[in-house]
Design a protein around this motif. Structure first.
Motif, PDB file in Angstrom:
ATOM      1  N   GLU A 140       0.806 -11.958   4.313  1.00  0.00           N
ATOM      2  CA  GLU A 140       0.511 -11.002   3.244  1.00  0.00           C
ATOM      3  C   GLU A 140      -0.958 -11.016   2.827  1.00  0.00           C
ATOM      4  OE1 GLU A 140       2.363  -9.396  -0.972  1.00  0.00           O
ATOM      5  OE2 GLU A 140       2.976 -11.363  -0.221  1.00  0.00           O
ATOM      6  N   GLY A 141      -1.545 -12.194   2.655  1.00  0.00           N
ATOM      7  CA  GLY A 141      -2.941 -12.265   2.260  1.00  0.00           C
ATOM      8  C   GLY A 141      -3.864 -11.602   3.276  1.00  0.00           C
ATOM      9  N   ASP A 142      -3.602 -11.828   4.554  1.00  0.00           N
ATOM     10  CA  ASP A 142      -4.411 -11.213   5.608  1.00  0.00           C
ATOM     11  C   ASP A 142      -4.198  -9.707   5.655  1.00  0.00           C
ATOM     12  OD1 ASP A 142      -5.498 -13.659   6.538  1.00  0.00           O
ATOM     13  OD2 ASP A 142      -3.619 -14.084   7.584  1.00  0.00           O
ATOM     14  N   TYR A 143      -2.967  -9.252   5.410  1.00  0.00           N
ATOM     15  CA  TYR A 143      -2.704  -7.814   5.360  1.00  0.00           C
ATOM     16  C   TYR A 143      -3.507  -7.165   4.230  1.00  0.00           C
ATOM     17  CZ  TYR A 143       1.234  -7.832   8.689  1.00  0.00           C
ATOM     18  OH  TYR A 143       2.017  -7.917   9.811  1.00  0.00           O
ATOM     19  N   ARG A 144      -3.588  -7.831   3.096  1.00  0.00           N
ATOM     20  CA  ARG A 144      -4.325  -7.272   1.969  1.00  0.00           C
ATOM     21  C   ARG A 144      -5.826  -7.209   2.274  1.00  0.00           C
ATOM     22  NH1 ARG A 144      -1.002  -6.420  -2.223  1.00  0.00           N
ATOM     23  NH2 ARG A 144       0.915  -7.658  -2.296  1.00  0.00           N
ATOM     24  N   ARG A 145      -6.340  -8.215   2.971  1.00  0.00           N
ATOM     25  CA  ARG A 145      -7.759  -8.184   3.330  1.00  0.00           C
ATOM     26  C   ARG A 145      -8.057  -7.023   4.280  1.00  0.00           C
ATOM     27  NH1 ARG A 145      -7.336 -13.706   2.309  1.00  0.00           N
ATOM     28  NH2 ARG A 145      -6.374 -14.223   4.312  1.00  0.00           N
ATOM     29  N   TYR A 146      -7.165  -6.795   5.234  1.00  0.00           N
ATOM     30  CA  TYR A 146      -7.348  -5.661   6.147  1.00  0.00           C
ATOM     31  C   TYR A 146      -7.294  -4.345   5.372  1.00  0.00           C
ATOM     32  CZ  TYR A 146      -6.185  -2.216   9.765  1.00  0.00           C
ATOM     33  OH  TYR A 146      -6.154  -1.105  10.581  1.00  0.00           O
ATOM     34  N   ALA A 147      -6.291  -4.189   4.515  1.00  0.00           N
ATOM     35  CA  ALA A 147      -6.143  -2.942   3.762  1.00  0.00           C
ATOM     36  C   ALA A 147      -7.321  -2.704   2.825  1.00  0.00           C
ATOM     37  CB  ALA A 147      -4.828  -2.958   2.981  1.00  0.00           C
ATOM     38  N   SER A 155      -4.402   1.156  -4.225  1.00  0.00           N
ATOM     39  CA  SER A 155      -3.851   1.708  -2.981  1.00  0.00           C
ATOM     40  C   SER A 155      -3.588   0.614  -1.965  1.00  0.00           C
ATOM     41  CB  SER A 155      -4.821   2.745  -2.397  1.00  0.00           C
ATOM     42  OG  SER A 155      -4.964   3.843  -3.262  1.00  0.00           O
ATOM     43  N   ARG A 156      -4.446  -0.392  -1.944  1.00  0.00           N
ATOM     44  CA  ARG A 156      -4.248  -1.531  -1.045  1.00  0.00           C
ATOM     45  C   ARG A 156      -2.930  -2.221  -1.331  1.00  0.00           C
ATOM     46  NH1 ARG A 156      -7.443  -6.340  -3.171  1.00  0.00           N
ATOM     47  NH2 ARG A 156      -5.714  -6.098  -4.664  1.00  0.00           N
TER      48      ARG A 156
END
Length: 295
Positions: A140-147, A155-156
């Motif tokens: 989840e943390g990595d997904y948020r950094r990408y978004a 929106s992220r």
């Protein structure tokens, strides 16, 4: 790898009698499509005909067909809820996706409340599948950094939350895929890109310039201004890359992930990440013509 799929692909569902369900309408928005596609998949996997399903809900066959194609008015939750019960779909993620799509369709909060106050959020699947939450905690943390590279904070967060709701809805398909990590990444990418402003068909990365790995290490005003101008040019070049090369460059150079971390997120081997990165760099920074073409 801990999240590789080990479930065999499901057998094809026998052809059902009657007219084939038409495609989703082109006018359906991305947030509406997010839950509608998986509702259609559940219907097609059920083996029921529209007539049989319509009798169970109950809903006229023509209205049910419209709902499953995204035609007509945006459906009320009480109808979607009855449909989800017949198709054995988890209600919690479906409701969250339905609600967001309703707001995106300019429905008021009062309309959403009126549409759903008669339908309790009870479900035979009150909790995500056993492996869903450990997987979410891992990425989840990595997904948020990408978004964050593409979207504002609000929106992220919405894109990442939607990603895990969609993954919950399609968990059986994720298990049957070659690699859950790759399956989930494709959901994240599609969800983020649906919310990202585009210019000439390519995503805009301009907002990320203020929080790149390079920018965090700069303190002087002039130094930051110079780096920002260079970064904006680099972002424009990255945005024009093919999707798989863009993702590698964003993760490696804007999020600061190692090759191994990028490999784990994308669900591809490390040599593929290295090859994609080299290819992307050659596209962005082509060699002088005197060196000849790259094989």
């Amino acid at each position: 790898m801990p999240f590789e799929s080990r479930v065999p692909a499901p057998q094809p569902v026998p052809a059902r009698p009657g007219r084939k369900l038409g495609p989703i309408a082109d006018t359906v928005g991305s947030s509406h499509r997010a839950w509608l596609e998986h509702t259609r998949d559940s219907y097609l996997a059920s083996g029921l005909t529209l007539s049989e399903l319509g009798l169970r809900i109950p809903l006229a066959k023509s209205k049910l067909s419209e709902l499953l194609r995204g035609l007509g008015l945006y459906p009320r939750w009480e109808v979607v809820h009855r449909l989800s019960a017949e198709l054995d779909m988890p209600v919690s993620p479906l409701y969250r996706l339905w609600r967001q799509a309703a707001l995106d369709a300019q429905k008021t909060c009062e309309w959403v409340q009126r549409s759903s106050d008669k339908s309790a959020l009870t479900t035979p699947h009150p909790h995500p599948p056993v492996a869903h939450e450990p997987f979410r905690r891992t990425v989840e943390g990595d997904y948020r950094r990408y978004a964050q590279v593409f979207l504002t904070d609000a929106s992220r967060d919405a894109a990442v939350d939607d990603t895990f709701d969609i993954l919950w809805l399609s968990w059986n398909s994720a298990l049957a895929s070659p690699d859950i990590r790759r399956y989930a990444w494709n959901i994240l990418r599609a969800t983020v890109m649906a919310k990202t402003p585009h210019l000439d068909g390519r995503p805009e990365l301009g907002s990320a310039v203020f929080d790149t790995v390079v920018m965090r290490g700069l303190t002087g005003v002039a130094e930051r201004a110079e780096q920002m101008a260079e970064s904006l040019e680099l972002f424009r070049a990255i945005s024009r890359l093919p999707d798989h090369l863009l993702d590698v460059m964003v993760l490696r150079h804007l999020c600061g992930h190692t090759v191994e971390q990028t490999s784990a997120l994308l669900g591809v081997p490390p040599p593929v990440v290295r090859s994609d990165e080299r290819h992307a760099i050659r596209v962005i920074f082509p060699p002088p013509e005197s060196e000849g073409p790259i094989e």
